[in-house]
Design an enzyme around this catalytic site. Structure first.
Site, PDB file in Angstrom:
ATOM      1  N   ARG A 147       6.195 -13.258   4.198  1.00 25.35           N
ATOM      2  CA  ARG A 147       5.659 -12.883   5.515  1.00 25.35           C
ATOM      3  C   ARG A 147       6.808 -12.480   6.435  1.00 25.35           C
ATOM      4  O   ARG A 147       7.510 -13.329   6.993  1.00 25.35           O
ATOM      5  CB  ARG A 147       4.899 -14.081   6.109  1.00 25.35           C
ATOM      6  CG  ARG A 147       4.389 -13.860   7.512  1.00 25.35           C
ATOM      7  CD  ARG A 147       3.261 -12.870   7.590  1.00 25.35           C
ATOM      8  NE  ARG A 147       2.068 -13.377   6.935  1.00 25.35           N
ATOM      9  CZ  ARG A 147       1.035 -12.589   6.578  1.00 25.35           C
ATOM     10  NH1 ARG A 147       1.065 -11.284   6.830  1.00 25.35           N
ATOM     11  NH2 ARG A 147      -0.017 -13.110   5.981  1.00 25.35           N
ATOM     12  N   ARG A 169       4.125  -6.163  -3.880  1.00 28.02           N
ATOM     13  CA  ARG A 169       4.758  -7.282  -3.177  1.00 28.02           C
ATOM     14  C   ARG A 169       4.574  -8.613  -3.904  1.00 28.02           C
ATOM     15  O   ARG A 169       5.084  -9.637  -3.445  1.00 28.02           O
ATOM     16  CB  ARG A 169       4.245  -7.374  -1.736  1.00 28.02           C
ATOM     17  CG  ARG A 169       2.772  -7.698  -1.597  1.00 28.02           C
ATOM     18  CD  ARG A 169       2.371  -7.802  -0.125  1.00 28.02           C
ATOM     19  NE  ARG A 169       0.963  -8.174   0.024  1.00 28.02           N
ATOM     20  CZ  ARG A 169       0.441  -8.641   1.140  1.00 28.02           C
ATOM     21  NH1 ARG A 169       1.191  -8.801   2.214  1.00 28.02           N
ATOM     22  NH2 ARG A 169      -0.843  -8.949   1.209  1.00 28.02           N
ATOM     23  N   HIS A 227       5.910  -1.894   5.378  1.00 23.35           N
ATOM     24  CA  HIS A 227       5.187  -2.676   6.399  1.00 23.35           C
ATOM     25  C   HIS A 227       6.172  -3.487   7.236  1.00 23.35           C
ATOM     26  O   HIS A 227       6.195  -4.726   7.175  1.00 23.35           O
ATOM     27  CB  HIS A 227       4.228  -3.589   5.625  1.00 23.35           C
ATOM     28  CG  HIS A 227       3.245  -4.405   6.403  1.00 23.35           C
ATOM     29  ND1 HIS A 227       3.568  -5.123   7.529  1.00 23.35           N
ATOM     30  CD2 HIS A 227       1.942  -4.638   6.178  1.00 23.35           C
ATOM     31  CE1 HIS A 227       2.488  -5.764   7.955  1.00 23.35           C
ATOM     32  NE2 HIS A 227       1.486  -5.485   7.154  1.00 23.35           N
ATOM     33  N   ASP A 244      -4.520  -3.987  15.804  1.00 25.56           N
ATOM     34  CA  ASP A 244      -4.481  -3.593  14.389  1.00 25.56           C
ATOM     35  C   ASP A 244      -5.038  -2.171  14.311  1.00 25.56           C
ATOM     36  O   ASP A 244      -6.243  -1.965  14.308  1.00 25.56           O
ATOM     37  CB  ASP A 244      -5.328  -4.579  13.569  1.00 25.56           C
ATOM     38  CG  ASP A 244      -5.094  -4.436  12.070  1.00 25.56           C
ATOM     39  OD1 ASP A 244      -4.404  -3.484  11.658  1.00 25.56           O
ATOM     40  OD2 ASP A 244      -5.618  -5.281  11.320  1.00 25.56           O
ATOM     41  N   GLU A 259       4.483   0.237  10.968  1.00 23.06           N
ATOM     42  CA  GLU A 259       4.518   0.459   9.523  1.00 23.06           C
ATOM     43  C   GLU A 259       4.489   1.958   9.208  1.00 23.06           C
ATOM     44  O   GLU A 259       3.628   2.679   9.697  1.00 23.06           O
ATOM     45  CB  GLU A 259       3.310  -0.235   8.885  1.00 23.06           C
ATOM     46  CG  GLU A 259       3.216  -1.704   9.279  1.00 23.06           C
ATOM     47  CD  GLU A 259       1.875  -2.321   8.921  1.00 23.06           C
ATOM     48  OE1 GLU A 259       1.275  -1.913   7.903  1.00 23.06           O
ATOM     49  OE2 GLU A 259       1.425  -3.218   9.662  1.00 23.06           O
TER      50      GLU A 259
END
Ligand code: BG6
Length: 290
Positions: free
Chosen positions: A68, A94, A158, A203, A262
């Site tokens: 994270r 990832r 990201h 978002d 991102e």
């Protein structure tokens, strides 16, 4: 791991958080750390600057689990898989350790290259190249369709950026652009008016955005410039309070410390690679005084 990657004073292989291996790149006082888990750039710090990337104190540092913070590689799909809800969010890249395959140093760069290990299984190959210079970190994710069928591709580098206080920063460079606001639910396109500021969970997918963005941070007296190549989407994200509380690998009080900008191709900017086609997505990060 391949110790022959080491280049004295420039590239070294180290053991980091959770016992995971990472590659340390150095160039003239600048440094970057690239974890093999996820080909994940966790740390970038130009000479005489504060760290540019953020990561959570509650992040997992384990093989097969995402980290994270830093720069997760979302590949070969971004967000939910388009058709199979049993597959993990943000793709496969990832979740696994990548193989470091090369390092290099020149009078002006230090470079490392990693390769996604399971290409044969998914009939798509990927490499991540990280280049450190005096004043920039450049990350390029190269995808090749090694199948005989067209390959749908969505992707993101990201990046989680460290900021002094989310309430006092702004993101520039997306003014006038259409965006998909995913909150409280996906809605028809809206248009960005002025710089982006943050007062709640955010978002959004900004579409058709090939230009550089800048994070203005008066509290740190700096601008973080996020340049890009071959990227038409820019995702801007901060989880704010309630979503932070729902994420086990993210501290309840950490949301003011970061913003994600991102470099992506997703939503209406999804790609389709023909058999044999290669596509390279690049983000270039620099810091300048405000
Ligand atoms: C962002 C998405 O890119 O990633 C958000 O737009 C998501 O919707 C965020 O919450 C983090 O995703 P994850 O899978 O790392 O928790």
């Amino acid at each position: 791991m391949n110790q022959s990657l080491s280049i004295p004073g420039r590239v070294s292989v180290k053991t980091g958080k959770g016992g995971l291996s990472y590659i340390e790149l150095r160039y003239n006082g600048a440094e970057a750390h690239v974890y093999l888990q996820g080909a994940h750039v966790l740390h970038y710090q130009p000479a005489e600057q504060a760290p540019v990337l953020w990561h959570s104190q509650k992040s997992n540092f384990e093989t097969n689990r995402p980290i994270r913070g830093g720069i997760p590689v979302c590949w070969p799909w971004f967000g939910a898989h388009p058709s199979d809800t049993t597959l993990p969010a943000h793709g496969l890249a990832r979740l696994v350790e990548w193989e470091p395959i090369a390092s290099d140093s020149t009078p002006i760069t230090t470079t490392v290259t990693l390769r996604y290990p399971n290409s044969e299984k998914i009939r798509a190959s990927a490499e991540l190249i990280v280049i450190l210079t005096d004043d920039s970190l450049t990350v390029t994710l190269t995808t090749t369709n090694i199948s005989t069928e067209p390959m749908p591709l969505t992707e993101a580098l990201h990046a989680y950026f460290a900021v002094s206080d989310i309430h006092n920063i702004s993101v520039h460079g997306l003014e006038g652009q259409p965006y998909i606001d995913t909150l409280p639910a996906v809605r028809p396109l809206r248009t960005q008016t002025g710089p982006i500021t943050f007062t709640k969970e955010t978002d959004r997918i900004y579409i058709d955005t090939p230009r550089e963005c800048a994070i203005h941070d008066p509290g740190m007296n700096r601008r973080i410039l996020v340049g890009k190549e071959n990227s038409l989407s820019t995702v801007v994200w901060n989880p704010w309070i309630a979503k932070a509380a729902r994420m086990p690998d993210y501290g309840d009080n950490e949301y003011p410390e970061m913003v994600c900008v991102e470099t992506a191709n997703c939503g209406p900017n999804a790609l389709r690679l023909t058999p044999g086609q290669t596509h390279a997505l690049t983000t270039r990060i620099r810091v300048v005084a405000l």
